[in-house]
Design a protein around this motif. Structure first.
Motif, PDB file in Angstrom:
ATOM      1  N   TYR A 242      41.555  45.886  42.330  1.00  0.00           N
ATOM      2  CA  TYR A 242      40.584  46.289  43.356  1.00  0.00           C
ATOM      3  C   TYR A 242      39.956  47.660  43.026  1.00  0.00           C
ATOM      4  O   TYR A 242      38.730  47.832  43.038  1.00  0.00           O
ATOM      5  CB  TYR A 242      41.331  46.293  44.699  1.00  0.00           C
ATOM      6  CG  TYR A 242      40.528  46.401  45.982  1.00  0.00           C
ATOM      7  CD1 TYR A 242      39.230  46.908  46.037  1.00  0.00           C
ATOM      8  CD2 TYR A 242      41.121  46.001  47.188  1.00  0.00           C
ATOM      9  CE1 TYR A 242      38.541  47.004  47.243  1.00  0.00           C
ATOM     10  CE2 TYR A 242      40.448  46.084  48.397  1.00  0.00           C
ATOM     11  CZ  TYR A 242      39.158  46.608  48.420  1.00  0.00           C
ATOM     12  OH  TYR A 242      38.499  46.709  49.615  1.00  0.00           O
TER      13      TYR A 242
ATOM     14  N   ILE B 125      34.629  47.042  49.354  1.00  0.00           N
ATOM     15  CA  ILE B 125      33.945  46.187  48.385  1.00  0.00           C
ATOM     16  C   ILE B 125      33.415  44.889  49.018  1.00  0.00           C
ATOM     17  O   ILE B 125      32.289  44.483  48.716  1.00  0.00           O
ATOM     18  CB  ILE B 125      34.869  45.926  47.163  1.00  0.00           C
ATOM     19  CG1 ILE B 125      35.087  47.240  46.384  1.00  0.00           C
ATOM     20  CG2 ILE B 125      34.290  44.833  46.256  1.00  0.00           C
ATOM     21  CD1 ILE B 125      33.831  47.872  45.806  1.00  0.00           C
TER      22      ILE B 125
ATOM     23  N   ASP C  31      26.975  44.764  44.335  1.00  0.00           N
ATOM     24  CA  ASP C  31      26.903  45.558  43.102  1.00  0.00           C
ATOM     25  C   ASP C  31      25.661  46.449  43.108  1.00  0.00           C
ATOM     26  O   ASP C  31      25.719  47.613  42.711  1.00  0.00           O
ATOM     27  CB  ASP C  31      26.844  44.639  41.875  1.00  0.00           C
ATOM     28  CG  ASP C  31      28.186  43.974  41.611  1.00  0.00           C
ATOM     29  OD1 ASP C  31      29.164  44.321  42.313  1.00  0.00           O
ATOM     30  OD2 ASP C  31      28.259  43.108  40.730  1.00  0.00           O
TER      31      ASP C  31
ATOM     32  N   THR D 169      36.918  42.547  37.262  1.00  0.00           N
ATOM     33  CA  THR D 169      37.848  43.666  37.441  1.00  0.00           C
ATOM     34  C   THR D 169      39.296  43.163  37.407  1.00  0.00           C
ATOM     35  O   THR D 169      39.590  42.067  37.878  1.00  0.00           O
ATOM     36  CB  THR D 169      37.614  44.374  38.794  1.00  0.00           C
ATOM     37  OG1 THR D 169      37.713  43.400  39.837  1.00  0.00           O
ATOM     38  CG2 THR D 169      36.249  45.037  38.862  1.00  0.00           C
TER      39      THR D 169
ATOM     40  N   ALA E  48      36.813  48.146  41.026  1.00  0.00           N
ATOM     41  CA  ALA E  48      35.499  47.839  41.603  1.00  0.00           C
ATOM     42  C   ALA E  48      34.801  49.119  42.093  1.00  0.00           C
ATOM     43  O   ALA E  48      33.580  49.159  42.213  1.00  0.00           O
ATOM     44  CB  ALA E  48      35.639  46.835  42.735  1.00  0.00           C
ATOM     45  N   TYR E  49      35.572  50.170  42.398  1.00  0.00           N
ATOM     46  CA  TYR E  49      34.987  51.491  42.694  1.00  0.00           C
ATOM     47  C   TYR E  49      34.853  52.291  41.399  1.00  0.00           C
ATOM     48  O   TYR E  49      33.846  52.965  41.164  1.00  0.00           O
ATOM     49  CB  TYR E  49      35.875  52.272  43.662  1.00  0.00           C
ATOM     50  CG  TYR E  49      36.046  51.633  45.028  1.00  0.00           C
ATOM     51  CD1 TYR E  49      35.014  51.672  45.965  1.00  0.00           C
ATOM     52  CD2 TYR E  49      37.240  51.001  45.385  1.00  0.00           C
ATOM     53  CE1 TYR E  49      35.167  51.102  47.227  1.00  0.00           C
ATOM     54  CE2 TYR E  49      37.405  50.430  46.644  1.00  0.00           C
ATOM     55  CZ  TYR E  49      36.370  50.479  47.558  1.00  0.00           C
ATOM     56  OH  TYR E  49      36.521  49.912  48.798  1.00  0.00           O
TER      57      TYR E  49
ATOM     58  N   CYS F  66      34.604  40.140  42.501  1.00  0.00           N
ATOM     59  CA  CYS F  66      34.485  40.987  41.293  1.00  0.00           C
ATOM     60  C   CYS F  66      35.372  40.419  40.188  1.00  0.00           C
ATOM     61  O   CYS F  66      36.397  41.029  39.836  1.00  0.00           O
ATOM     62  CB  CYS F  66      34.923  42.418  41.595  1.00  0.00           C
ATOM     63  SG  CYS F  66      34.145  43.142  43.031  1.00  0.00           S
TER      64      CYS F  66
ATOM     65  N   LYS G  63      34.322  51.448  38.378  1.00  0.00           N
ATOM     66  CA  LYS G  63      33.262  51.112  37.427  1.00  0.00           C
ATOM     67  C   LYS G  63      31.920  51.736  37.826  1.00  0.00           C
ATOM     68  O   LYS G  63      30.992  51.772  37.034  1.00  0.00           O
ATOM     69  CB  LYS G  63      33.160  49.608  37.209  1.00  0.00           C
ATOM     70  CG  LYS G  63      32.560  48.816  38.310  1.00  0.00           C
ATOM     71  CD  LYS G  63      32.499  47.344  37.891  1.00  0.00           C
ATOM     72  CE  LYS G  63      31.757  46.540  38.924  1.00  0.00           C
ATOM     73  NZ  LYS G  63      31.737  45.126  38.686  1.00  0.00           N
TER      74      LYS G  63
ATOM     75  N   VAL H 142      38.300  40.266  47.124  1.00  0.00           N
ATOM     76  CA  VAL H 142      37.708  41.201  46.148  1.00  0.00           C
ATOM     77  C   VAL H 142      37.850  40.643  44.728  1.00  0.00           C
ATOM     78  O   VAL H 142      36.923  40.743  43.920  1.00  0.00           O
ATOM     79  CB  VAL H 142      38.337  42.607  46.265  1.00  0.00           C
ATOM     80  CG1 VAL H 142      37.893  43.509  45.115  1.00  0.00           C
ATOM     81  CG2 VAL H 142      37.974  43.244  47.604  1.00  0.00           C
ATOM     82  N   SER H 143      38.980  40.014  44.446  1.00  0.00           N
ATOM     83  CA  SER H 143      39.157  39.482  43.080  1.00  0.00           C
ATOM     84  C   SER H 143      38.157  38.354  42.817  1.00  0.00           C
ATOM     85  O   SER H 143      37.712  38.165  41.686  1.00  0.00           O
ATOM     86  CB  SER H 143      40.599  39.026  42.848  1.00  0.00           C
ATOM     87  OG  SER H 143      40.827  37.823  43.542  1.00  0.00           O
TER      88      SER H 143
END
Ligand code: GUN
Ligand code: FE
Length: 426
Positions: free
Chosen positions: A243, A197, A202, A240, A246-247, A237, A249, A233-234
């Motif tokens: 983690y 990510i 996006d 979310t 994030a994939y 994204c 979605k 990552v937080s």
């Protein structure tokens, strides 16, 4: 075609709890698949040609669920950093070299040769962002006979310009062309490969999600490997909860999209529950997690919950292509986790490590990684006579020792999908 019998000490898993061992038995291959393992050869197979490996150890081929082919040249180098610094200092610089197809050819020839003479018969492999170099890697492995999913890496942020897709549209077009160019192989298949990510915007994930649906492709990536990465990552994204979302979605987290996620060292309950519900595979990479000081994944929890799990070498964060080494390290790391982190999670045993390396990882290909009936026939024959011993050892003890001591020189024959890839004098 592909009808034969292998005679030897046949060792394989049905479950993670026990090893099936048939001493001086027969593993039968018919049309590329296992027709079963027998103590005495049934009459109907007597006319099949026989490979006589009496006294040797015969195991299913091993599965490497996570390996970066372009990182092979710098394995064993630059292990003094954590993930993000390691990527920026060493990894991206090396991967940028694969824009040069001649460099890629020299490197991938070495990788394909070493993988061929290892115990690995199946692998999920990352290439680089370069479609041409990745197609060349696929050519090399197609010829070797190894069964592999191979991915052109996608990344478009937080990376050097030389490794950055020019735009999501251009990434879509190039990746689609690469899929068209490489979908006709028999042994190797394309797999979508968003790097992770932090390096995938996006907009890029949207485009990959379209390709995933259009071509019904599997996906491989990295998940919850390092604490700094997870924090990043937080922030990237904020919508979310964890983690993996994030994939998820973008529909690239199991379910109708077969998915392998490497590491999952820090996956919490909700992430683990989603992996379980969606049949996401975990590639446990203990050597990598040790070298990059990432942490120790809770493999006992994955096994107890019945989550699909296999082992990965994760070259070059892992230094060794050997999945025997991954088995030994999975056991060793689980012991340290038990001692230092959580005494409620029992260490792994030999049976479990062997299962992860064979049937556990093999399940990503469907029926692979075992000699049970109808499984794709992948076999590795091991001659351990260069490891002499004064005492009597059972076949199980000899196999146990090989988890810790096996070298490629112990491998005297290898078969994948029924095809003999090589045979040499023991
Ligand atoms: N996360 C993103 N890229 C990589 C990589 O190349 N290796 C490892 N171990 N983790 C990653
Ligand atoms: Fe990796």
């Amino acid at each position: 075609m592909q009808k034969y019998v292998i005679k030897g000490n046949i060792c394989y898993s049905k479950t993670s709890k026990d090893l099936c061992i048939v001493e001086n038995g027969y593993a039968v291959c018919e049309n590329g698949r296992s027709a079963g393992v027998y103590e005495t050869l049934p009459k109907c197979y007597e006319a099949f040609p026989q490979y006589d490996y009496t006294g040797k150890i015969v195991i299913p081929g091993l599965c490497d669920l996570h390996v970066h082919a372009p990182q092979y040249p710098f394995r064993g180098l630059g292990m003094d950093l954590e993930l993000i610094d390691w990527l920026n200092t060493h990894t991206f610089k090396e991967e940028a070299k694969y824009a040069d197809i001649e460099y890629a050819r020299r490197s991938y020839t070495i990788f394909a040769n070493d993988l061929l003479y290892s115990a690995t018969t199946r692998a999920c492999i990352f290439g680089t962002i370069h479609p041409q170099a990745t197609a060349l890697l696929m050519d090399e492995l197609e010829q070797s006979g190894i069964k592999a999913y191979i991915g052109k890496v996608n990344m478009d942020r937080n990376c050097p310009t030389s490794l950055c897709e020019q735009s999501p549209e251009q990434a879509f077009a190039e990746t689609e062309q690469w899929i068209a160019d490489t979908s006709g192989y028999k042994n190797v298949k394309p797999i979508l490969t968003p790097r992770f990510i932090p390096t995938c915007s996006d907009a890029l994930m949207e485009k990959l999600s379209l390709l995933q649906k259009k071509y019904n492709l599997p996906v491989q990536s990295h998940l919850s490997e390092n604490l700094g990465e997870i924090q990043w990552v937080s922030e990237l994204c904020p919508d979310t909860a964890f983690y993996g979302e994030a994939y998820a979605k973008y529909g690239m987290f199991g379910g109708s999209c077969p998915t392998v996620m490497a590491h999952c060292v820090y996956s919490k309950e909700a992430e683990i529950a989603l992996m379980k519900a969606q049949n996401v595979f975990i590639a446990h990479c203990p050597e990598s997690n040790t070298n990059l000081a990432s942490g120790i994944a809770p493999v006992r929890t994955f096994l107890d919950l019945g989550i699909c799990t296999g082992l990965g070498s994760d070259i070059a964060a892992g230094s060794s292509l050997s999945i025997f080494k991954a088995m030994a390290m999975a056991i060793q790391c689980s012991k340290l986790r038990w001692r230092l982190v959580d005494q409620s999670l029992e260490p792994l045993c030999i049976e479990e490590a062997f299962y992860l390396a064979t049937k556990g990882g093999g399940a990503f290909w469907g029926k692979a990684g075992s000699f049970e009936k109808d499984y794709e026939f992948d076999a590795v024959v091991l001659d351990d006579q260069s490891l002499p011993h004064p005492q009597a050892l059972s076949v199980r003890e000899r196999l146990e020792r090989l988890l810790y001591l096996a070298q490629d020189s112990h491998i005297i024959a290898k078969f994948a999908g029924g095809k003999n890839l090589f045979e040499r004098a023991g």
